[in-house]
Design a protein around this motif. Structure first.
Motif, PDB file in Angstrom:
ATOM      1  N   GLU A   1     -13.358  -9.490   3.605  1.00 39.74           N
ATOM      2  CA  GLU A   1     -14.625 -10.223   3.668  1.00 39.74           C
ATOM      3  C   GLU A   1     -15.777  -9.354   3.151  1.00 39.74           C
ATOM      4  O   GLU A   1     -16.633  -9.834   2.403  1.00 39.74           O
ATOM      5  CB  GLU A   1     -14.913 -10.665   5.097  1.00 39.74           C
ATOM      6  CG  GLU A   1     -16.195 -11.472   5.217  1.00 39.74           C
ATOM      7  CD  GLU A   1     -16.454 -11.980   6.621  1.00 39.74           C
ATOM      8  OE1 GLU A   1     -17.362 -12.823   6.777  1.00 39.74           O
ATOM      9  OE2 GLU A   1     -15.757 -11.541   7.565  1.00 39.74           O
ATOM     10  N   LYS A   2     -15.788  -8.078   3.522  1.00 38.30           N
ATOM     11  CA  LYS A   2     -16.819  -7.167   3.011  1.00 38.30           C
ATOM     12  C   LYS A   2     -16.742  -7.078   1.493  1.00 38.30           C
ATOM     13  O   LYS A   2     -17.766  -7.082   0.807  1.00 38.30           O
ATOM     14  CB  LYS A   2     -16.650  -5.769   3.611  1.00 38.30           C
ATOM     15  CG  LYS A   2     -17.035  -5.652   5.053  1.00 38.30           C
ATOM     16  CD  LYS A   2     -16.763  -4.240   5.549  1.00 38.30           C
ATOM     17  CE  LYS A   2     -16.745  -4.176   7.051  1.00 38.30           C
ATOM     18  NZ  LYS A   2     -16.278  -2.872   7.544  1.00 38.30           N
TER      19      LYS A   2
ATOM     20  N   THR B   1     -17.102   3.491   2.704  1.00 39.19           N
ATOM     21  CA  THR B   1     -18.007   2.409   2.360  1.00 39.19           C
ATOM     22  C   THR B   1     -18.602   2.588   0.975  1.00 39.19           C
ATOM     23  O   THR B   1     -18.649   1.651   0.181  1.00 39.19           O
ATOM     24  CB  THR B   1     -19.127   2.290   3.410  1.00 39.19           C
ATOM     25  OG1 THR B   1     -18.514   2.109   4.682  1.00 39.19           O
ATOM     26  CG2 THR B   1     -20.033   1.122   3.116  1.00 39.19           C
TER      27      THR B   1
ATOM     28  N   SER C   1      -9.619 -12.850   5.515  1.00 39.11           N
ATOM     29  CA  SER C   1      -9.785 -11.495   6.028  1.00 39.11           C
ATOM     30  C   SER C   1      -9.406 -11.449   7.496  1.00 39.11           C
ATOM     31  O   SER C   1      -9.769 -12.338   8.262  1.00 39.11           O
ATOM     32  CB  SER C   1     -11.243 -11.058   5.845  1.00 39.11           C
ATOM     33  OG  SER C   1     -11.409  -9.704   6.177  1.00 39.11           O
TER      34      SER C   1
ATOM     35  N   ASN D   1     -12.272  -6.254   6.164  1.00 44.82           N
ATOM     36  CA  ASN D   1     -12.364  -5.499   4.917  1.00 44.82           C
ATOM     37  C   ASN D   1     -12.433  -6.393   3.691  1.00 44.82           C
ATOM     38  O   ASN D   1     -13.263  -6.185   2.806  1.00 44.82           O
ATOM     39  CB  ASN D   1     -11.187  -4.520   4.791  1.00 44.82           C
ATOM     40  CG  ASN D   1     -11.255  -3.413   5.800  1.00 44.82           C
ATOM     41  OD1 ASN D   1     -12.338  -2.931   6.132  1.00 44.82           O
ATOM     42  ND2 ASN D   1     -10.122  -3.006   6.326  1.00 44.82           N
TER      43      ASN D   1
END
Length: 172
Positions: A15-16, A128, A9, A13
């Protein structure tokens, strides 16, 4: 079920996405290990029941430099029979989006991995709430697919050996 999630990442993003998928699989009872792609050995992928790989696309149509070593090692690693799926984020302003995800998927499939054909591709500006829902749905779908593959192998092996038995299916 033992699951590995590897990701790269740049903006955070991907990683989220990896963390959301990890949390969902852990809530379903999976033992999940999360790690960056640039720190793992491809030979260890065989140790997992399911492998998920996440990446972003770099410089419009390229694999990120942090994932290049992993990508090259995939060509020499034994991933025959590994169940795998791919996910990632991208910027839709590029002409050819999500190239890195498709490259990783194709490489794994080309070397004998059982690949979940649907990839999770999220635009970097996705809200989100939508991102969480998409990631959770993807985790659910991949887990169901993975469990079906296991049941099918058991059924096929039993048919070949002419063993009759009843397998109670588990629900998520």
């Amino acid at each position: 079920m033992k699951v590995f999630i590897g990701y790269i990442s740049l903006s955070g993003n991907t990683e989220k996405m990896a963390v959301i998928i990890k949390d969902r699989l852990a809530a379903c009872g999976c033992e999940v290990e999360l790690e960056r792609l640039d720190t793992i050995e491809t030979d260890t992928l065989k140790d997992y029941d399911l492998v998920l790989i996440g990446s972003y696309t770099w410089n419009k149509e390229e694999l990120p430099y942090e994932a290049m070593e992993f990508y090259e090692e995939l060509g020499q690693a034994d991933v025959q029979g590994v169940k795998a799926a791919c996910f990632g984020s991208d910027d839709l302003s590029y002409t050819d989006t999500y190239t890195a995800i498709d490259m990783l998927l194709k490489k794994m499939k080309g070397h004998g991995a059982y690949v979940y054909e649907e990839t999770l591709k999220i635009h970097q500006k996705t809200t989100t709430y939508n991102q969480i829902k998409m990631c959770e749905n993807f985790a659910d779908q991949v887990l169901m697919w993975s469990n079906k593959r296991k049941k099918w192998r058991l059924f096929s092996r039993s048919r070949v050996l002419n063993i009759l038995h009843y397998v109670k299916s588990a629900s998520l």
